[in-house]
Design an enzyme around this catalytic site. Sequence first.
Site, short mmCIF file in Angstrom:
data_model
loop_
_atom_site.label_atom_id
_atom_site.label_comp_id
_atom_site.label_asym_id
_atom_site.label_seq_id
_atom_site.Cartn_x
_atom_site.Cartn_y
_atom_site.Cartn_z
N ASN A 99 93.59 73.43 49.97
CA ASN A 99 92.66 74.56 50.07
C ASN A 99 92.06 74.68 51.47
OD1 ASN A 99 90.93 76.63 48.47
ND2 ASN A 99 89.49 75.45 49.70
N SER A 124 81.10 69.81 60.23
CA SER A 124 80.07 68.97 59.64
C SER A 124 79.84 67.73 60.48
CB SER A 124 80.54 68.55 58.24
OG SER A 124 79.77 67.50 57.75
N TYR A 149 87.39 65.20 51.97
CA TYR A 149 86.63 66.37 52.41
C TYR A 149 86.33 66.27 53.91
CZ TYR A 149 82.40 68.82 53.74
OH TYR A 149 81.49 69.56 54.43
N LYS A 153 87.66 68.45 57.57
CA LYS A 153 86.87 68.99 58.69
C LYS A 153 87.42 68.46 60.03
CE LYS A 153 84.08 71.44 56.20
NZ LYS A 153 84.27 72.90 56.16
N1 UFG Z 1 70.53 61.43 47.52
C1 UFG Z 1 69.80 60.75 46.58
N2 UFG Z 1 69.83 61.19 45.30
C2 UFG Z 1 70.53 62.30 44.91
C3 UFG Z 1 71.27 63.01 45.89
C4 UFG Z 1 71.25 62.54 47.19
O1 UFG Z 1 69.16 59.74 46.88
O2 UFG Z 1 70.53 62.63 43.73
C5 UFG Z 1 70.53 60.97 48.91
C6 UFG Z 1 71.89 60.55 49.39
O3 UFG Z 1 72.18 59.22 49.02
C7 UFG Z 1 71.73 60.75 50.89
C8 UFG Z 1 70.75 61.91 51.01
O4 UFG Z 1 70.13 62.02 49.73
O5 UFG Z 1 71.15 59.63 51.44
C9 UFG Z 1 71.43 63.22 51.32
O6 UFG Z 1 72.49 63.41 50.41
P1 UFG Z 1 73.25 64.79 50.26
O7 UFG Z 1 74.29 64.62 49.20
O8 UFG Z 1 72.28 65.90 50.10
O9 UFG Z 1 73.90 65.00 51.68
P2 UFG Z 1 74.93 64.06 52.48
O10 UFG Z 1 74.23 63.68 53.73
O11 UFG Z 1 75.50 62.99 51.68
O12 UFG Z 1 76.11 65.09 52.68
C10 UFG Z 1 75.94 66.21 53.46
C11 UFG Z 1 76.85 67.34 52.97
C12 UFG Z 1 78.28 67.00 53.18
C13 UFG Z 1 78.51 66.52 54.56
C14 UFG Z 1 77.59 65.41 54.91
C15 UFG Z 1 77.71 65.01 56.33
O13 UFG Z 1 76.63 67.58 51.60
O14 UFG Z 1 79.02 68.17 52.96
O15 UFG Z 1 76.25 65.85 54.74
O16 UFG Z 1 77.02 63.82 56.55
F1 UFG Z 1 79.77 66.07 54.71
#
Ligand code: UFG
Length: 339
Positions: A99, A124, A149, A153
């Site tokens: 995709n 990203s 994913y 990117k």
């Molecule tokens: N987190 C929690 N509880 C939850 C959800 C998230 O503690 O229920 C924490 C995660 O562990 C992380 C932080 O919140 O430490 C942010 O998590 P997100 O899932 O919101 O975001 P990420 O940083 O993991 O991911 C985001 C985007 C991705 C991208 C990435 C790049 O969603 O698409 O940033 O670092 F690839």
Amino acid sequence: MRILVTGGTGFIGSHTAVALIENGHDVFIVDNLNNSRAEVVQSINKITGKAVIFSTIDCCDFTALDAFFMQHKLDAVIHFAALKAVGESVQKPLAYYKNNLLSLLNILELCQKHQVNNVVFSSSCTVYGEPDYLPIDEQARVKQPESPYGNTKKIAEEILRDTTAATQIKAISLRYFNPVGAHASALIGEYPMGRPNNLMPVITQTAIGKLNQLQVFGTDYETVDGSNVRDYIHVVDLAQAHVVAIERMLQGKSKAAYEVFNLGTGNGISVLEMIHAFEKYTGQKLNYILTHRRPGDVVQVWANTNYANDELGWKATRTLEDMVTDAWRWELALKQNSN
Ligand code: UFG
């Protein structure tokens, strides 16, 4: 200018469509509605008072996209359309590679065919992996991503670099940090299908009672308070950066055929700090527990924004308070609409 926004009914795409229209551009949206709703088009029209052209097209469908390019005589493309769930990509790598890469290849091939020489791509900060230094700038080494994913990117950026070196096409990759918030009108926002993975929708859905409890994934990291640190950026600030990037290309201001910019605020916020900010600014109490680390999470990352600030002349201005209050207003609006 006439700008195609792929994935324009999604979270960042819809806010960017609004920002483009507010800056005088004509917006054309294609979206396969795989993870968004067609009603978003009405919301964009309502906010802007303009009618965007929308067509339900999957960017993997070359023939349908070709006809759309033919019909609309575009000046530029902002390519958002992609699958974006990190965990799901580990389970379904082929779906993600097919995709996310085929859609980009189709866009680039059609840009070449129809002489649309300006492309902005949604990248990203995931391409940096676990940063070697902070704040992380665009010179940092791109690493082997943790997930398919993330790898789409990284590979997409390589495809863009090679294509811009060999064709008339110019491209800008925008490396997003963590987009949150919603439009101040509460007419558009993040609308995760199924259980959300990202922190902000989990927070707002817990506060409103759609989810029972928020889990804080990891409290023993070497960070300010043991939880992960991210650079959260308001989606409207992010959207405005796309307008600036597009206009940079259309006005011939690009310094190279392929450019890369970080889009963040430069501020690191921990998960616990975000929870406390939400409670403080909205007055809502969150039911949360401290639990085990989530596999694949980087410890901490935030952006060096100097290059985007100086070279694009763009800076994120919205505060943490704006981020949480706008996200909360959006969640309340969703609830009101479902009643
Ligand atoms: N987190 C929690 N509880 C939850 C959800 C998230 O503690 O229920 C924490 C995660 O562990 C992380 C932080 O919140 O430490 C942010 O998590 P997100 O899932 O919101 O975001 P990420 O940083 O993991 O991911 C985001 C985007 C991705 C991208 C990435 C790049 O969603 O698409 O940033 O670092 F690839």
